[in-house]
Design a protein around this motif. Structure first.
Motif, PDB file in Angstrom:
ATOM      1  N   ILE A 120      71.578 -26.412  39.561  1.00 18.90           N
ATOM      2  CA  ILE A 120      71.242 -27.355  40.791  1.00 18.90           C
ATOM      3  C   ILE A 120      72.548 -28.116  40.903  1.00 18.90           C
ATOM      4  CG2 ILE A 120      70.147 -29.704  41.039  1.00 18.90           C
ATOM      5  CD1 ILE A 120      67.473 -28.335  39.706  1.00 18.90           C
ATOM      6  N   LEU A 121      73.247 -28.530  39.846  1.00 14.51           N
ATOM      7  CA  LEU A 121      74.585 -29.308  40.287  1.00 14.51           C
ATOM      8  C   LEU A 121      75.352 -28.315  40.997  1.00 14.51           C
ATOM      9  CD1 LEU A 121      75.141 -31.100  36.886  1.00 14.51           C
ATOM     10  CD2 LEU A 121      74.605 -32.041  39.143  1.00 14.51           C
ATOM     11  N   GLN A 122      75.356 -26.908  40.708  1.00  8.48           N
ATOM     12  CA  GLN A 122      76.126 -26.154  41.398  1.00  8.48           C
ATOM     13  C   GLN A 122      75.881 -26.093  42.866  1.00  8.48           C
ATOM     14  OE1 GLN A 122      76.673 -22.376  39.689  1.00  8.48           O
ATOM     15  NE2 GLN A 122      78.152 -21.484  41.338  1.00  8.48           N
ATOM     16  N   LEU A 123      74.365 -25.909  43.042  1.00  8.74           N
ATOM     17  CA  LEU A 123      73.855 -25.830  44.531  1.00  8.74           C
ATOM     18  C   LEU A 123      74.078 -27.013  45.277  1.00  8.74           C
ATOM     19  CD1 LEU A 123      71.600 -24.317  46.202  1.00  8.74           C
ATOM     20  CD2 LEU A 123      69.874 -25.944  44.981  1.00  8.74           C
ATOM     21  N   VAL A 124      74.223 -28.050  44.586  1.00  9.82           N
ATOM     22  CA  VAL A 124      74.379 -29.232  45.653  1.00  9.82           C
ATOM     23  C   VAL A 124      75.863 -29.658  45.598  1.00  9.82           C
ATOM     24  CG1 VAL A 124      72.070 -30.003  45.282  1.00  9.82           C
ATOM     25  CG2 VAL A 124      73.870 -31.039  43.581  1.00  9.82           C
ATOM     26  N   ASN A 125      76.776 -28.825  45.118  1.00 11.59           N
ATOM     27  CA  ASN A 125      78.384 -29.279  45.013  1.00 11.59           C
ATOM     28  C   ASN A 125      78.555 -30.444  44.289  1.00 11.59           C
ATOM     29  OD1 ASN A 125      79.012 -26.846  46.497  1.00 11.59           O
ATOM     30  ND2 ASN A 125      78.209 -27.898  48.485  1.00 11.59           N
ATOM     31  N   MET A 126      77.923 -30.664  43.112  1.00 11.34           N
ATOM     32  CA  MET A 126      78.109 -31.757  42.057  1.00 11.34           C
ATOM     33  C   MET A 126      78.393 -31.602  40.822  1.00 11.34           C
ATOM     34  SD  MET A 126      77.896 -34.505  44.501  1.00 11.34           S
ATOM     35  CE  MET A 126      77.450 -35.953  43.283  1.00 11.34           C
ATOM     36  N   THR A 127      78.923 -30.164  40.701  1.00  9.75           N
ATOM     37  CA  THR A 127      78.952 -29.866  39.151  1.00  9.75           C
ATOM     38  C   THR A 127      80.253 -31.030  38.688  1.00  9.75           C
ATOM     39  OG1 THR A 127      78.691 -27.648  39.519  1.00  9.75           O
ATOM     40  CG2 THR A 127      79.880 -28.223  37.572  1.00  9.75           C
ATOM     41  N   GLU A 128      81.231 -31.408  39.152  1.00 11.36           N
ATOM     42  CA  GLU A 128      82.207 -32.011  38.754  1.00 11.36           C
ATOM     43  C   GLU A 128      81.856 -33.463  38.525  1.00 11.36           C
ATOM     44  OE1 GLU A 128      85.861 -33.065  41.575  1.00 11.36           O
ATOM     45  OE2 GLU A 128      84.705 -31.550  42.699  1.00 11.36           O
ATOM     46  N   TRP A 129      80.964 -33.921  39.240  1.00  6.94           N
ATOM     47  CA  TRP A 129      80.213 -35.320  38.772  1.00  6.94           C
ATOM     48  C   TRP A 129      79.143 -35.348  38.021  1.00  6.94           C
ATOM     49  CZ3 TRP A 129      82.962 -39.279  41.548  1.00  6.94           C
ATOM     50  CH2 TRP A 129      84.010 -38.740  42.461  1.00  6.94           C
ATOM     51  N   GLY A 130      78.804 -34.480  37.374  1.00 10.66           N
ATOM     52  CA  GLY A 130      77.639 -34.268  36.412  1.00 10.66           C
ATOM     53  C   GLY A 130      77.572 -35.211  35.211  1.00 10.66           C
ATOM     54  N   ASP A 131      78.863 -35.721  34.828  1.00  7.60           N
ATOM     55  CA  ASP A 131      78.923 -36.847  33.890  1.00  7.60           C
ATOM     56  C   ASP A 131      79.389 -38.098  34.567  1.00  7.60           C
ATOM     57  OD1 ASP A 131      77.748 -34.936  31.999  1.00  7.60           O
ATOM     58  OD2 ASP A 131      79.924 -33.828  31.895  1.00  7.60           O
ATOM     59  N   LYS A 139      76.293 -42.924  48.974  1.00 10.03           N
ATOM     60  CA  LYS A 139      75.012 -42.488  49.546  1.00 10.03           C
ATOM     61  C   LYS A 139      74.840 -41.126  49.938  1.00 10.03           C
ATOM     62  CE  LYS A 139      71.313 -43.774  52.645  1.00 10.03           C
ATOM     63  NZ  LYS A 139      70.681 -44.746  53.965  1.00 10.03           N
ATOM     64  N   GLY A 140      75.832 -40.474  50.299  1.00 11.59           N
ATOM     65  CA  GLY A 140      75.631 -39.066  50.400  1.00 11.59           C
ATOM     66  C   GLY A 140      75.707 -38.237  49.157  1.00 11.59           C
ATOM     67  N   MET A 141      76.411 -38.794  48.317  1.00 11.53           N
ATOM     68  CA  MET A 141      76.313 -38.063  46.856  1.00 11.53           C
ATOM     69  C   MET A 141      75.167 -38.312  46.123  1.00 11.53           C
ATOM     70  SD  MET A 141      80.249 -39.181  45.587  1.00 11.53           S
ATOM     71  CE  MET A 141      80.209 -38.464  44.034  1.00 11.53           C
ATOM     72  N   ARG A 142      74.481 -39.280  46.165  1.00 15.79           N
ATOM     73  CA  ARG A 142      73.095 -39.785  45.612  1.00 15.79           C
ATOM     74  C   ARG A 142      71.978 -39.143  46.317  1.00 15.79           C
ATOM     75  NH1 ARG A 142      74.971 -45.062  45.856  1.00 15.79           N
ATOM     76  NH2 ARG A 142      73.772 -45.761  47.820  1.00 15.79           N
ATOM     77  N   GLN A 143      72.290 -38.694  47.729  1.00 21.13           N
ATOM     78  CA  GLN A 143      71.243 -37.913  48.511  1.00 21.13           C
ATOM     79  C   GLN A 143      71.398 -36.344  47.819  1.00 21.13           C
ATOM     80  OE1 GLN A 143      68.898 -39.242  50.017  1.00 21.13           O
ATOM     81  NE2 GLN A 143      68.358 -38.077  51.895  1.00 21.13           N
ATOM     82  N   ARG A 144      72.472 -35.878  47.608  1.00 22.28           N
ATOM     83  CA  ARG A 144      72.726 -34.542  47.156  1.00 22.28           C
ATOM     84  C   ARG A 144      71.791 -34.414  45.656  1.00 22.28           C
ATOM     85  NH1 ARG A 144      78.826 -32.725  47.396  1.00 22.28           N
ATOM     86  NH2 ARG A 144      79.088 -34.913  48.181  1.00 22.28           N
ATOM     87  N   ILE A 145      72.075 -35.335  44.966  1.00 18.98           N
ATOM     88  CA  ILE A 145      71.406 -35.417  43.587  1.00 18.98           C
ATOM     89  C   ILE A 145      69.880 -35.702  43.890  1.00 18.98           C
ATOM     90  CG2 ILE A 145      71.175 -36.924  41.497  1.00 18.98           C
ATOM     91  CD1 ILE A 145      73.859 -35.196  41.701  1.00 18.98           C
ATOM     92  N   ALA A 146      69.541 -36.287  44.986  1.00 19.78           N
ATOM     93  CA  ALA A 146      67.958 -36.429  45.182  1.00 19.78           C
ATOM     94  C   ALA A 146      67.566 -35.254  45.335  1.00 19.78           C
ATOM     95  CB  ALA A 146      67.669 -37.469  46.199  1.00 19.78           C
ATOM     96  N   LEU A 147      68.144 -34.093  46.370  1.00 15.82           N
ATOM     97  CA  LEU A 147      67.766 -33.090  46.884  1.00 15.82           C
ATOM     98  C   LEU A 147      67.811 -32.103  45.383  1.00 15.82           C
ATOM     99  CD1 LEU A 147      69.644 -32.317  50.154  1.00 15.82           C
ATOM    100  CD2 LEU A 147      67.369 -32.733  49.760  1.00 15.82           C
ATOM    101  N   GLY A 148      68.723 -32.503  44.485  1.00 13.48           N
ATOM    102  CA  GLY A 148      68.851 -31.293  43.328  1.00 13.48           C
ATOM    103  C   GLY A 148      67.642 -32.000  42.497  1.00 13.48           C
ATOM    104  N   GLN A 149      67.362 -32.979  42.495  1.00 19.06           N
ATOM    105  CA  GLN A 149      66.246 -33.266  41.610  1.00 19.06           C
ATOM    106  C   GLN A 149      64.823 -32.699  42.040  1.00 19.06           C
ATOM    107  OE1 GLN A 149      63.362 -35.717  42.029  1.00 19.06           O
ATOM    108  NE2 GLN A 149      64.181 -36.196  44.095  1.00 19.06           N
ATOM    109  N   GLU A 174      77.558 -32.485  54.513  1.00 19.16           N
ATOM    110  CA  GLU A 174      77.492 -31.848  53.245  1.00 19.16           C
ATOM    111  C   GLU A 174      75.664 -31.478  52.832  1.00 19.16           C
ATOM    112  OE1 GLU A 174      81.120 -34.198  51.219  1.00 19.16           O
ATOM    113  OE2 GLU A 174      79.282 -35.110  51.223  1.00 19.16           O
ATOM    114  N   ILE A 175      75.009 -32.498  53.421  1.00 13.39           N
ATOM    115  CA  ILE A 175      73.528 -32.365  52.967  1.00 13.39           C
ATOM    116  C   ILE A 175      72.924 -31.348  53.904  1.00 13.39           C
ATOM    117  CG2 ILE A 175      71.094 -33.413  53.796  1.00 13.39           C
ATOM    118  CD1 ILE A 175      72.585 -34.555  51.248  1.00 13.39           C
ATOM    119  N   ARG A 176      73.469 -31.022  55.070  1.00  9.70           N
ATOM    120  CA  ARG A 176      72.940 -29.657  55.910  1.00  9.70           C
ATOM    121  C   ARG A 176      73.553 -28.512  55.209  1.00  9.70           C
ATOM    122  NH1 ARG A 176      74.850 -32.736  61.225  1.00  9.70           N
ATOM    123  NH2 ARG A 176      72.991 -34.078  61.669  1.00  9.70           N
TER     124      ARG A 176
END
Length: 314
Positions: A120-131, A139-149, A174-176
């Motif tokens: 999921i972190l790879q899907l939403v382009n947030m792997t480097e922010w996982g920790d 807000k955009g980054m949190r929204q990507r995590i929301a889509l991931g969860q 990014e969300i699109r």
């Protein structure tokens, strides 16, 4: 009731004398990406909140994968991912910790949570922010995590309420991009997304359902909906303000259905016919006193149809 994954039957929601959803009937096809369109106050969010059991309907029914949301909300939502309203997270947790917390609530095994989280972190382009702590995220980054969860337990239905609302242009893009990639994550996914951004729906969705005042206006494949209009919408840019007199002059030209101001020194002209009639409009305008410097066909015919349907439903 049909076998579609999202079924709404005679749904009604009243707040005192105000009717937010007005006997709505809607079935969302399996594996479709449906844009749920309407102006602010049309009843989009109310409908999605009823579907996700955040509020109760005054009357009518809603089913997810054949299960009644009112009678069995846990069963109905067990294979559904949602992002409704502004997502809130514990700011002191990381995305990985958040996924683990949500996965445990869902009853998932630790090994499954960890494996899904990496994907999921790879899907939403947030792997480097996982920790990293969520409290440091935009807000955009949190929204990507929301889509991931929402994808954590591999649901077959995703319900999204204006997922790009309040984001800056970069965050929206990014969300699109994530939304375009969602269906590659699983072969069995139905998405229903509310929005009032026409080009977003046109870019992402294959079906569209439009509502206003809580009533369904149209629901079909997006290409079919775009064919509803029997005219072309032409944006005319001029060196003068499109006064009422200018608009009347344009309306009197051959093949012109209507002419309206479109902001600034632009007007939106609707003409019947095709390319030949568009060429004739250009030539006819040259023979008037209107100082036109460009004409262009509106690139989003969905917008013109949407505005017409909303206007007719007032």
């Amino acid at each position: 009731m049909t076998g579609d994954p999202i079924v709404i039957e005679s749904l009604r929601k009243e707040y005192g004398s105000f009717v937010a959803v007005n006997d709505l009937n809607l079935s969302i096809k399996k594996n479709s990406f449906t844009g749920f369109l309407g102006p602010n106050g049309a009843g989009k969010s109310t409908t999605l909140k009823i579907l996700t059991n955040l509020i109760h309907a005054t009357s009518g029914s809603a089913y997810l994968n054949g299960i009644d949301v009112v009678k069995d909300p846990s069963g109905a939502l067990s294979t559904v991912g949602t992002v409704v309203e502004t997502p809130e997270f514990y700011p002191y947790l990381t995305p990985r910790e958040t996924m683990r917390y949500i996965g445990e609530i869902l009853g998932m095994r630790k090994e499954a949570i960890d494996a899904e989280t990496d994907e999921i972190l790879q899907l939403v382009n947030m792997t480097e922010w996982g920790d990293k702590k969520l409290g440091t995220f935009s807000k955009g980054m949190r929204q990507r995590i929301a889509l991931g969860q929402a994808m954590l337990n591999k649901p077959n239905v995703i319900i999204l309420d204006e997922p790009t609302s309040g984001l800056d242009p970069r965050g929206m893009a990014e969300i699109r991009e994530v939304l375009k990639n969602l269906r590659s994550y699983t072969n069995d996914l139905t998405i229903m997304m509310s929005s009032h951004i026409l080009h977003e729906v046109s870019d992402l969705c294959d079906r569209v359902a439009m509502i206003n005042h809580g009533k369904l206006l149209v629901h079909d494949d997006i290409d079919i909906v775009k064919q509803i209009a029997d005219y072309r919408a032409i944006v005319v840019r001029m060196l003068q303000e499109p006064t009422p007199e200018v608009l009347e002059t344009i309306k009197d030209l051959d093949n012109v259905v209507d002419a309206q101001r479109n902001g600034g020194n632009e007007c939106l002209v609707k003409i019947s016919g095709g390319a030949a009639e568009q060429e004739k409009l250009f030539n006819d305008l040259r023979n008037t006193d209107i100082r036109v410097f460009s004409l262009s066909e509106m690139d989003n015919s969905l917008e013109a149809i949407y505005l017409d349907l909303i206007k007719e439903s007032r």
